[in-house]
Design a protein around this motif. Structure first.
Motif, PDB file in Angstrom:
ATOM      1  N   ASN A 134      28.898  -5.214  23.853  1.00  0.00           N
ATOM      2  CA  ASN A 134      28.848  -6.614  23.399  1.00  0.00           C
ATOM      3  C   ASN A 134      27.484  -6.937  22.793  1.00  0.00           C
ATOM      4  O   ASN A 134      26.798  -7.884  23.204  1.00  0.00           O
ATOM      5  CB  ASN A 134      29.161  -7.563  24.553  1.00  0.00           C
ATOM      6  CG  ASN A 134      28.171  -7.402  25.706  1.00  0.00           C
ATOM      7  OD1 ASN A 134      27.528  -6.354  25.832  1.00  0.00           O
ATOM      8  ND2 ASN A 134      28.046  -8.434  26.531  1.00  0.00           N
ATOM      9  N   GLN A 181      34.179 -11.532  13.212  1.00  0.00           N
ATOM     10  CA  GLN A 181      33.409 -12.441  14.066  1.00  0.00           C
ATOM     11  C   GLN A 181      32.145 -12.904  13.342  1.00  0.00           C
ATOM     12  O   GLN A 181      31.794 -14.097  13.372  1.00  0.00           O
ATOM     13  CB  GLN A 181      33.036 -11.723  15.371  1.00  0.00           C
ATOM     14  CG  GLN A 181      32.130 -12.536  16.291  1.00  0.00           C
ATOM     15  CD  GLN A 181      31.541 -11.687  17.416  1.00  0.00           C
ATOM     16  OE1 GLN A 181      31.957 -10.562  17.632  1.00  0.00           O
ATOM     17  NE2 GLN A 181      30.549 -12.232  18.108  1.00  0.00           N
ATOM     18  N   VAL A 182      31.467 -11.990  12.658  1.00  0.00           N
ATOM     19  CA  VAL A 182      30.235 -12.339  11.943  1.00  0.00           C
ATOM     20  C   VAL A 182      30.546 -13.284  10.790  1.00  0.00           C
ATOM     21  O   VAL A 182      29.812 -14.262  10.562  1.00  0.00           O
ATOM     22  CB  VAL A 182      29.533 -11.061  11.439  1.00  0.00           C
ATOM     23  CG1 VAL A 182      28.403 -11.411  10.477  1.00  0.00           C
ATOM     24  CG2 VAL A 182      28.996 -10.250  12.612  1.00  0.00           C
ATOM     25  N   ASP A 215      34.266  -3.522  13.679  1.00  0.00           N
ATOM     26  CA  ASP A 215      34.944  -4.313  14.713  1.00  0.00           C
ATOM     27  C   ASP A 215      34.364  -5.718  14.851  1.00  0.00           C
ATOM     28  O   ASP A 215      35.001  -6.598  15.438  1.00  0.00           O
ATOM     29  CB  ASP A 215      34.864  -3.599  16.068  1.00  0.00           C
ATOM     30  CG  ASP A 215      35.645  -2.292  16.072  1.00  0.00           C
ATOM     31  OD1 ASP A 215      36.388  -2.050  15.100  1.00  0.00           O
ATOM     32  OD2 ASP A 215      35.491  -1.503  17.026  1.00  0.00           O
ATOM     33  N   ASN A 216      33.151  -5.940  14.333  1.00  0.00           N
ATOM     34  CA  ASN A 216      32.507  -7.256  14.452  1.00  0.00           C
ATOM     35  C   ASN A 216      32.521  -8.058  13.156  1.00  0.00           C
ATOM     36  O   ASN A 216      32.017  -9.184  13.112  1.00  0.00           O
ATOM     37  CB  ASN A 216      31.041  -7.081  14.891  1.00  0.00           C
ATOM     38  CG  ASN A 216      30.922  -6.739  16.362  1.00  0.00           C
ATOM     39  OD1 ASN A 216      31.575  -7.350  17.204  1.00  0.00           O
ATOM     40  ND2 ASN A 216      30.090  -5.759  16.684  1.00  0.00           N
ATOM     41  N   ILE A 239      26.285  -8.057  19.739  1.00  0.00           N
ATOM     42  CA  ILE A 239      26.025  -9.321  19.040  1.00  0.00           C
ATOM     43  C   ILE A 239      26.120 -10.502  19.999  1.00  0.00           C
ATOM     44  O   ILE A 239      25.288 -11.423  19.956  1.00  0.00           O
ATOM     45  CB  ILE A 239      27.013  -9.474  17.857  1.00  0.00           C
ATOM     46  CG1 ILE A 239      26.710  -8.397  16.799  1.00  0.00           C
ATOM     47  CG2 ILE A 239      26.908 -10.874  17.245  1.00  0.00           C
ATOM     48  CD1 ILE A 239      27.683  -8.383  15.641  1.00  0.00           C
TER      49      ILE A 239
END
Length: 973
Positions: free
Chosen positions: A128, A185-186, A181-182, A130
């Motif tokens: 996790n 979200q970003v 994978d992020n 970020i």
């Protein structure tokens, strides 16, 4: 990582060393401080000490920045110094430090973000990343600003992940976890941040962050989000202007695959065109930064979508026109160079048959581009009327302008290809003619009104010279006569002569214009400006070379001219004029070559002998060397065709001057320039006249051998190299006795060299080492049997190992290439075609050669592997990696088990703590596995990965390297 009293005490010497580095202390003191800090950075103690420095607010910002930078290096290269169970504590400590520096100073905060990103890549159990960084910095304006910094840095560090000791598969997996994978979200986080307040939308770090994540987030997702409006709006804000431009340019680059990004381009293109009025606005208010930004924006879009412009010129014509508008408005020439790549790329497409319609549709824009470029070529007009200083004393600006003109010349060449050379030349002709009609009557001597308007099109004419077909019969017949009437103004005369020099191939096809051109060029030799004289020399060289047949009947006139000016010229111009004259001499009938060569060369030799007798210092010796260089030029360029049964008249002349050259070499044993020119004379005698020099060979070889022994200069080895190449076994018109004598001559040179290397440190003779191993490489190729089976072969290999300690690229490359070629003869099939097999089976290396190489490996294999690996891990420049790793591959291919043992033995000698036992075991396991599977070629990749990783962690040699140093070379022969 807590602060302790002992840690505090450890700061004193570090702070003292930093203070010394930042002071005006003596160089010796600074060097000592530098070494101390370098060792500290790589020590295990640096982990705690850097934390202590960063937690102590009383420590200076400079010292804390040093600590943060050191910590970054520790995490990147030295994480192996910490046990795995300490990684979590390190992460928590770094997050605490980041929270401490949320408000800055920003350089320290940035380094800490890099530390965390680097640790995140390697700490694969941390999932996790970020979210944890976000919760650490919080949602205050400063915290969010800090989070943007981290988010910008993370993709950059992951992309540069090869610095980190992970396998390709591990890095790919971690890249997916951290970026792919992020990404959604970003993107959501960035949209929310941009919409939270107007200040957020103007924050340049937002756009830096978007640009960074475009490595992972598709451009279509950005374009379809509210962020696109924010990016375009940010262009109107001064604070965010540069970052928004960068961000948009990154988006454009991401749409280079135009077929895949059609919908994205359809959204971006109209928005981009709506910004076009800003180009005129920038010009109107003379805002150079705004114009530069707009130019970059349109040019980057043009580069990205260039294939669309070629496919659909009607739709995208406005984009091309906007880029041309940027060029036209750029009065200060600050932005125009940004467009040069675009014009080249578009030309590449428009000149393809497939895109002929687009070429026709955009031809008028390229025609306008010619006018714009010529207008920008003009020298500035001085406000105070001082013609001698056009740039107000700013030499940097003057140099920049000169470089810039040549780059614009390349754009004019692009225009010639899109239009035609005739179209572009016609434009320059019209401008020259217009100036002549308006101002020619007002010109007198060197006073020429508005000369800049004449000089620019002449420069353009010169720049486009190589684009013109020599058989062209159009506008040049009008232009060339105009050039020979250009006034004596320094810059005009210079440019006109240089332009004439560009069209000498055309002149050779149009002899009617030669006399006027030659007279104009020769008049340049009497001009008071040194630049004009140099231009005249260069143009004369081209006229002589390209029009040699037309000038062949003018030998008496040329000789008189040559003798009248040669002593007045600078060395470079002397060589250029001599080359022009030599070219004319070279086309004389065979029965006239000797007397013509003698006519020109004898006076030069007389000057050389006279000057040599008077030479007492370096300056006068250099003059002798310069005149010797003219003899080299004659020999190099006068190469008459003579049948093998006839005497070569040029060789007859060379025989006459040989005693004088030998005498000069004996007298000036300490003058490198003179010796180099003499050796060049000898070398070019062999290269130009080949086996016709056989009558000179005995005297020549003696002079070369005596010169090398007396002077120890590598230039004598160049000359030796030319001899052994030309007179090798099996060469045409060379008998075996001659080749035997030449090989004995080579062994004599080898013996002298080995004695020299015994007496000197390699660092004292890098040039001689380079020249010797180039010679030795040729000996291995042209005389493989005799060279490799010679008793001198093992000492030559030992000398090569000693030479591998040099830090210079060229000697190292020569040495490594010698070792490669030598070892390659250990294979069944030779690396050269000396042992030909005709059309039959592939030739085989004689067994005695293979055995000789393998015997050398038995004796010196450990040392070869050790020195090669040491170089790859520590000292070799990057250009040497390929040859060095090829040597290791060859050894593994020839003797696999022994090679593996030698690598293992080398690892045992590495400085303590620089390599974990597990890493060494992993390397040897991989090597042995490839050997067992008969995949020896893959060992090279394993060793390259290992040495690259080791070198990154140990950028410079550390304590204990002495065990890996080469032993001093000794030769007793």
């Amino acid at each position: 990582m807590a602060t302790t009293n002992s840690s505090q005490g450890a700061l004193a010497p570090i702070l003292s060393a930093l203070s010394t580095m930042q002071s005006h202390a003596a160089g010796k003191n600074k060097a000592g401080a530098h070494d101390f800090l370098e060792k500290f950075q790589k020590s295990s103690e640096a982990w705690n000490t850097t934390h202590t420095m960063l937690q102590d607010s009383s420590t200076s910002p400079e010292a804390r920045l040093f600590a943060a930078t050191t910590l970054k290096g520790k995490i990147t290269y030295d994480l192996h110094q910490l046990p795995d169970n300490a990684h979590e504590a390190l992460r928590d400590s770094l997050l605490s430090l980041l929270h401490l520096y949320i408000a800055g100073p920003r350089p320290i905060r940035t380094q800490l973000c890099i530390c965390i990103a680097s640790l995140a890549i390697q700490m694969t159990a941390w999932k996790n990343v970020i979210a944890m960084v976000g919760s650490t910095v919080g949602d205050s304006p400063q915290g969010l600003d800090c989070l943007l910094d981290f988010l910008r840095i993370l993709p950059e560090e992951v992309t540069e992940g090869r610095k980190i000791n992970l396998t390709e598969d591990q890095l790919a997996d971690r890249t997916k976890e951290l970026l792919e994978d992020n990404s959604k979200q970003v993107l959501t986080l960035l949209v929310q941040y941009s919409q939270a307040s107007s200040d957020n939308a103007k924050n340049p770090r937002l756009y830096d962050c978007i640009a960074s994540w475009l490595r992972e987030i598709p451009a279509v997702d950005i374009v379809n989000s509210p962020l696109l409006d924010q990016i375009f709006n940010a262009i109107s804000d001064e604070a965010s202007f540069d970052a928004a431009i960068d961000c948009l340019c990154t988006i454009f680059k991401d749409t280079r695959d135009v077929d895949e990004n059609k919908t994205v381009i359809q959204e971006l293109y109209p928005r981009l065109l709506r910004l076009r009025p800003k180009i005129a606005e920038a010009a109107g208010v003379e805002d150079a930064d705004l114009l530069k930004g707009m130019t970059r924006l349109f040019a980057e879009a043009g580069e990205a979508w260039v294939v669309l412009i070629a496919r659909d010129p009607n739709t995208f014509r406005t984009l091309v026109d906007a880029i041309l508008e940027c060029c036209a408005y750029d009065r200060d020439r600050e932005a125009i160079s940004i467009t040069f790549i675009f014009w080249y790329d578009l030309k590449q497409y428009l000149t393809l048959e497939k895109y002929m319609p687009a070429r026709a549709a955009l031809a008028d824009l390229y025609s306008n581009l010619v006018d714009v470029m010529i207008s920008h070529l003009q020298f500035p007009t001085p406000e105070d009327g001082n013609e001698k200083d056009l740039f107000d004393g700013d030499r940097e600006m003057e140099d920049k302008f000169r470089e810039f003109r040549h780059a614009m010349g390349d754009v004019l060449k692009d225009c010639c290809e899109v239009l035609t050379p005739t179209d572009c030349l016609t434009k320059t002709y019209q401008k020259i003619k217009a100036w002549a009609q308006t101002y020619a009557g007002q010109a007198s001597g060197t006073s020429v009104p508005h000369w800049q308007e004449l000089e620019a099109p002449i420069f353009a004419l010169r720049a486009m010279g190589r684009m013109v077909n020599p058989e062209d019969t159009s506008v040049l017949g009008e232009v060339i006569p105009l050039l020979t009437q250009v006034p004596d103004h320094e810059k005009l005369k210079f440019q006109a002569i240089m332009a004439l020099g560009r069209y000498t191939e055309w002149t050779s096809e149009h002899p009617g214009t030669l006399e006027a051109q030659l007279n104009y060029v020769i008049s340049g030799f009497s001009h008071p400006s040194p630049e004009v004289v140099q231009a005249a020399a260069l143009a004369f060289q081209y006229l002589g070379v390209d029009c040699r047949k037309l000038l062949g009947g003018q030998i008496p006139v040329l000789h008189q001219f040559y003798e009248s000016i040669i002593d007045k010229l600078k060395p470079t111009s002397q060589e250029e004029v001599t080359e022009g004259v030599a070219a004319v001499v070279s086309v004389q009938p065979l029965d006239k070559i000797y007397e013509t060569m003698k006519m020109f060369c004898d006076p030069v030799m007389q000057r050389i002998v006279s000057l040599a007798q008077q030479a007492k210092d370096e300056k006068s010796e250099n003059v002798v060397a310069d005149y010797l260089g003219l003899i080299v030029t004659f020999i190099k360029n006068i190469q008459p065709y003579v049948s093998p049964n006839e005497v070569n008249p040029a060789v007859t002349y060379c025989k006459e001057i040989l005693p004088a050259l030998s005498g000069i070499a004996k007298h000036f044993t300490n003058s490198v320039p003179i010796l180099e020119r003499v050796c060049r004379c000898w070398r070019y005698m062999i290269i130009s006249y080949r086996t016709a020099t056989a009558p000179l060979l005995g005297e020549l070889a003696n002079s070369i051998a005596e010169g090398f022994q007396a002077s120890r200069q590598g230039c004598f080895l160049w000359a030796t190299d030319a001899v052994i190449r030309e007179y090798s076994y099996g060469a045409e018109f060379v008998d075996q006795d001659t080749s035997d004598n030449v090989f004995r001559f080579f062994t004599q040179q080898v013996t002298v060299f080995l004695r020299i290397l015994t007496e000197l440190d390699p660092n004292e003779a890098p040039d001689v080492i380079e020249d010797f191993f180039r010679l030795a490489t040729d000996a291995v190729r042209f005389y493989p049997v005799k060279t490799i089976t010679s008793p001198l072969a093992p000492p030559m290999v030992q000398a090569a190992l000693t030479s591998l300690t040099l830090p210079l690229v060229d000697p190292l490359l020569a040495t490594l290439q010698f070792l490669r070629d030598y070892l390659d003869f250990g294979f069944e099939h030779p690396p050269v075609s000396e042992f030909t097999a005709g059309d039959g089976p592939r030739a085989k290396t004689p067994v005695e050669i293979q055995n000789a190489v393998k015997e050398t490996l038995q004796k010196l294999g450990q040392q070869i592997v050790q020195q090669t690996m040491t170089g790859l891990m520590y000292t070799f420049p990057e250009d040497c990696y390929g040859d060095a790793s090829a040597i290791l591959l060859t050894i593994f291919s020839l003797v696999p088990p022994a090679a593996a043992q030698w690598v293992a033995a080398t690892l045992q000698l590495l400085p303590q703590g620089s390599l974990k036992p597990e890493e060494a075991n992993k390397l040897m396991k991989g090597i042995n596995e490839k050997i067992r599977n008969n995949e020896v070629r893959k060992v090279r990749a394993i060793l390259q990965d290992f040495t690259n990783s080791y070198r990154r962690r140990n950028v410079t040699p550390r304590e204990g390297l002495g065990r890996l140093e080469a032993t001093r070379f000794r030769f007793t022969g």
